[in-house]
Motif scaffolding. Structure first.
Motif, PDB file in Angstrom:
ATOM      1  N   ASN A   6     -16.849 -19.202  32.516  1.00  0.00           N
ATOM      2  CA  ASN A   6     -16.316 -20.032  31.274  1.00  0.00           C
ATOM      3  C   ASN A   6     -15.086 -20.800  31.200  1.00  0.00           C
ATOM      4  O   ASN A   6     -15.074 -21.499  30.379  1.00  0.00           O
ATOM      5  CB  ASN A   6     -16.140 -18.608  30.131  1.00  0.00           C
ATOM      6  N   THR A  45     -23.599 -25.171  21.269  1.00  0.00           N
ATOM      7  CA  THR A  45     -23.109 -25.519  19.920  1.00  0.00           C
ATOM      8  C   THR A  45     -21.846 -26.347  20.263  1.00  0.00           C
ATOM      9  O   THR A  45     -20.757 -26.000  20.943  1.00  0.00           O
ATOM     10  CB  THR A  45     -22.595 -24.349  19.189  1.00  0.00           C
ATOM     11  N   LEU A  46     -21.788 -27.646  19.750  1.00  0.00           N
ATOM     12  CA  LEU A  46     -20.852 -28.774  20.245  1.00  0.00           C
ATOM     13  C   LEU A  46     -19.596 -28.352  19.154  1.00  0.00           C
ATOM     14  O   LEU A  46     -19.738 -27.756  18.074  1.00  0.00           O
ATOM     15  CB  LEU A  46     -21.182 -30.133  19.780  1.00  0.00           C
ATOM     16  N   GLY A  47     -18.411 -28.473  19.941  1.00  0.00           N
ATOM     17  CA  GLY A  47     -17.129 -28.120  19.332  1.00  0.00           C
ATOM     18  C   GLY A  47     -16.281 -28.447  20.295  1.00  0.00           C
ATOM     19  O   GLY A  47     -15.982 -29.195  21.141  1.00  0.00           O
ATOM     20  N   HIS A  73     -23.850 -21.895  26.320  1.00  0.00           N
ATOM     21  CA  HIS A  73     -23.145 -22.513  25.038  1.00  0.00           C
ATOM     22  C   HIS A  73     -23.794 -23.840  24.751  1.00  0.00           C
ATOM     23  O   HIS A  73     -24.011 -24.741  25.570  1.00  0.00           O
ATOM     24  CB  HIS A  73     -21.546 -22.952  25.712  1.00  0.00           C
ATOM     25  N   HIS A 111     -14.042 -26.168  21.420  1.00  0.00           N
ATOM     26  CA  HIS A 111     -13.317 -24.983  22.124  1.00  0.00           C
ATOM     27  C   HIS A 111     -12.712 -25.236  23.451  1.00  0.00           C
ATOM     28  O   HIS A 111     -11.779 -24.432  23.606  1.00  0.00           O
ATOM     29  CB  HIS A 111     -14.563 -23.870  22.249  1.00  0.00           C
ATOM     30  N   GLY A 112     -13.334 -26.093  24.238  1.00  0.00           N
ATOM     31  CA  GLY A 112     -12.738 -26.267  25.405  1.00  0.00           C
ATOM     32  C   GLY A 112     -11.452 -26.742  25.321  1.00  0.00           C
ATOM     33  O   GLY A 112     -10.566 -26.545  26.244  1.00  0.00           O
ATOM     34  N   GLY A 171     -18.131 -28.142  24.575  1.00  0.00           N
ATOM     35  CA  GLY A 171     -18.806 -27.068  24.126  1.00  0.00           C
ATOM     36  C   GLY A 171     -20.372 -26.786  24.816  1.00  0.00           C
ATOM     37  O   GLY A 171     -20.917 -25.911  24.438  1.00  0.00           O
ATOM     38  N   TYR A 172     -20.931 -27.852  24.975  1.00  0.00           N
ATOM     39  CA  TYR A 172     -22.264 -28.120  25.359  1.00  0.00           C
ATOM     40  C   TYR A 172     -22.701 -27.815  26.860  1.00  0.00           C
ATOM     41  O   TYR A 172     -22.337 -28.550  27.579  1.00  0.00           O
ATOM     42  CB  TYR A 172     -22.989 -29.400  24.979  1.00  0.00           C
ATOM     43  N   ILE A 205     -15.419 -24.723  31.254  1.00  0.00           N
ATOM     44  CA  ILE A 205     -15.466 -25.276  29.863  1.00  0.00           C
ATOM     45  C   ILE A 205     -13.958 -25.814  29.914  1.00  0.00           C
ATOM     46  O   ILE A 205     -13.797 -27.165  29.428  1.00  0.00           O
ATOM     47  CB  ILE A 205     -15.797 -24.563  28.653  1.00  0.00           C
ATOM     48  N   LYS A 206     -13.134 -25.034  30.081  1.00  0.00           N
ATOM     49  CA  LYS A 206     -11.695 -25.527  30.126  1.00  0.00           C
ATOM     50  C   LYS A 206     -11.247 -26.506  31.386  1.00  0.00           C
ATOM     51  O   LYS A 206     -10.578 -27.666  30.995  1.00  0.00           O
ATOM     52  CB  LYS A 206     -10.855 -24.478  30.342  1.00  0.00           C
TER      53      LYS A 206
END
Length: 584
Positions: free
Chosen positions: A276, A64-66, A62, A68-69, A55-56, A279-280
């Motif tokens: 976006n 915020t680490l998370g 983006h 999401h990807g 997420g960075y 990220i994926k």
């Protein structure tokens, strides 16, 4: 040696010059530069993939680490099938190529047929994966050469059938293409190991002793030769497995589209207009890295399992395991493989010059060069880019390799195992994993230097092959020539340029031809690093293979094969002309 002595003696002895000191420093630093060149881009690329995956990505706002990807990735329809397709095609194709290689070696060891098979399969190495995939696709398609040769007299087909190949959902077409392309590579790697004077002589003597003790030829090979041969083939096999599990060109041309292999899906996500999705794509690249690492670990674990289960077979004294039947099966299999490859190439050539060619006719109704003329008018820019990138990349690779090998000789220390392993690093790490991160970095540093970015990424894949090609020839140089030159006052630079390089003229040309062939065949590095702005023969061929005229695709595939073939022909002819002129 007298010629070298007279030539160097004729030149005045000079005191060490600054240029000599510069050369020595350059040679001394070259191994470190080689390690940095191969390690930093791969590690930097992996880190640059790791951060967006979690997420960075400040460029996309983006921060915020998370997870999401990974959440996006896990919600992708058909992800399980993508993973299974990548794992299955990579593992099965490598295993198939390896088994056939061993069967050919065992059946024809110490036979003149082995050299003949090598000469027949060697040209396949210069064929890029994309061109090989196009040729295989033309052969196994419903209206391909195989269907035409059996129709209508055998199959009864008057119209092209609804076949499952290529693009079958099980990946059989991908397995077939990868296995046929990697088989010659593994076979030549094995023959290269057996060509080592001391090892080859030792193994052949042991094989003869086994035959005299009553062992059949194939049993003798597996019990005597393979235990010594396999450890030296481990790295090439792992490189083949890593490539096959994350290949893009072959699955893109031969594989299914709904869903494709994971590597192809990642490429589509990265190139999507929706940024976006990068990220994926980064999360997918990490998943691909884990899959490839898992396959490598599985292979290494399989080695230990097989060794534990079958080690007793090496010493049980059994002389015969149906070797006569296996030899016949291997002969039939070898004929089939060579025939399949030749038929693929024949079909490719025929499509490139075919006018009207209706099914089920085995031959075109008319031949024409119109497709070549129209394609050559459109490929001027891709052809220029292909040659320019290949020449610059190969030149850099040869210079770095020669300096590193010279450093090895001047220091009188063999290359460390760590350095030998690092040379394989870009081949063992799936390119789909670290290239995305490397492209992120390149876009941050300089997004406009597309040509330089492409050359740099090509160098990561060309350098290992050039180094492995030149290393054995350089290490076999007779040191007496250099010692005589040095005793006459020649500087290390002068010895390198005037004594060693002329002796390496032919090997350098072979390494250059190999480097050009590798560069010409690069699809994913060109597409990603160039940002789609630099078209080459390979990128155009892959694009045309998925929707353009079959005849135009055949022309581009032939151009892909012709360019490296010309390089190898020059590498074969020029040394003969060079040495012939030198003796006049």
């Amino acid at each position: 040696m007298s010629v070298v002595s007279n030539k160097l003696a004729a030149s005045p002895t000079l005191k060490p010059h600054k240029s000599a000191d510069m050369f020595s420093k350059l040679v001394k630093l070259s191994p470190r530069f080689l390690l940095a060149l191969l390690i930093l881009p791969v590690i930097g690329g992996l880190i640059s993939v790791l951060l967006p995956a979690f997420g960075y990505a400040p460029v996309l706002e983006h921060t915020t680490l998370g997870l999401h990807g990974f959440t996006m990735l896990m919600q992708t329809p058909g992800l399980t099938h993508m993973v299974m397709l990548s794992v299955g095609t990579g593992l099965i194709s490598t295993l198939l190529a390896f088994i056939i290689t061993l069967m050919i070696l065992a059946a024809f060891f110490n036979s003149p047929w082995l050299n003949r098979i090598q000469r027949l399969l060697s040209p396949i190495l210069v064929i890029p994966h994309a061109a090989a995939a196009i040729a295989v696709g033309f052969l196994i398609a419903p209206s391909g050469m195989i269907s035409r040769l059996v129709s209508p007299w055998f199959s009864g087909w008057e119209l092209a059938p609804n076949g499952m190949f290529p693009h079958d959902s099980f990946g059989i077409s991908i397995i077939l293409g990868l296995a046929l392309k990697e088989l010659p590579f593994l076979l030549l790697m094995a023959l290269g190991v057996l060509a080592q004077p001391e090892l080859g002589k030792k193994l052949r003597q042991q094989h003869k002793v086994a035959l005299n003790l009553g062992y059949c030829p194939m049993t003798a090979f597996f019990k005597v030769i393979l235990p010594s041969l396999y450890p030296l083939l481990r790295l090439p096999i792992l490189a083949v497995l890593a490539y096959a599990s994350a290949s893009v060109e072959m699955p893109l041309i031969l594989g299914p589209n709904t869903p494709p292999t994971l590597a192809v899906a990642i490429m589509h996500w990265f190139n999507d207009v929706d940024l976006n999705l990068r990220i994926k794509a980064s999360a997918g690249a990490l998943l691909q890295l884990v899959l490839t690492g898992g396959l490598l670990a599985l292979w290494l674990g399989g080695e230990k399992t097989i060794k534990a289960l079958f080690s007793d077979l090496l010493t049980n004294g059994e002389r015969e395991y149906g070797g006569v039947y296996w030899q016949k099966i291997t002969t039939v299999l070898t004929v089939f493989v060579i025939g399949f490859i030749l038929l693929s190439l024949i079909g490719l050539i025929m499509w490139s010059v075919a006018g009207s060619w209706r099914f089920p006719a085995a031959l075109p109704d008319q031949l024409t060069l119109l497709h070549f003329k129209s394609a050559l008018m459109q490929m001027q820019s891709p052809l220029y880019n292909t040659l320019a990138i290949g020449l610059v990349t190969t030149l850099f690779a040869i210079i770095i390799t020669l300096l590193c090998l010279e450093s090895e000789q001047l220091s009188a220390k063999p290359m460390s195992r760590f350095t030998s392993l690092i040379i394989y690093l870009p081949l063992l790490v799936p390119s789909i994993a670290f290239l995305f991160g490397l492209v992120w970095l390149q876009q941050l540093v300089n997004n406009q230097a597309a040509f330089f970015n492409v050359v740099f990424t090509h160098l990561l894949f060309v350098l290992p092959y050039v180094f492995l090609s030149l290393a054995s020839s350089y290490r076999r140089l007779d040191p007496r020539f250099a010692n005589v030159a040095a005793s006459l006052g020649a500087t290390p630079c002068k010895v390198f340029l005037q004594v060693k390089l002329p002796q390496l003229f032919a090997p350098i040309l072979i390494a250059a031809a190999l480097g050009l062939a590798i560069s010409f065949g690069q699809y994913l590095p060109t597409l990603l690093a160039g940002g789609g702005r630099i078209a080459t023969i390979t990128t155009e061929a892959v694009t045309l293979a998925n929707g353009a005229s079959r005849r135009t695709s055949a022309v581009y595939a032939i151009m892909q094969m012709a360019l490296p073939l010309i390089g190898f022909i020059l590498a074969w002819v020029l040394p003969k002309y060079f040495f012939k002129s030198a003796h006049r």
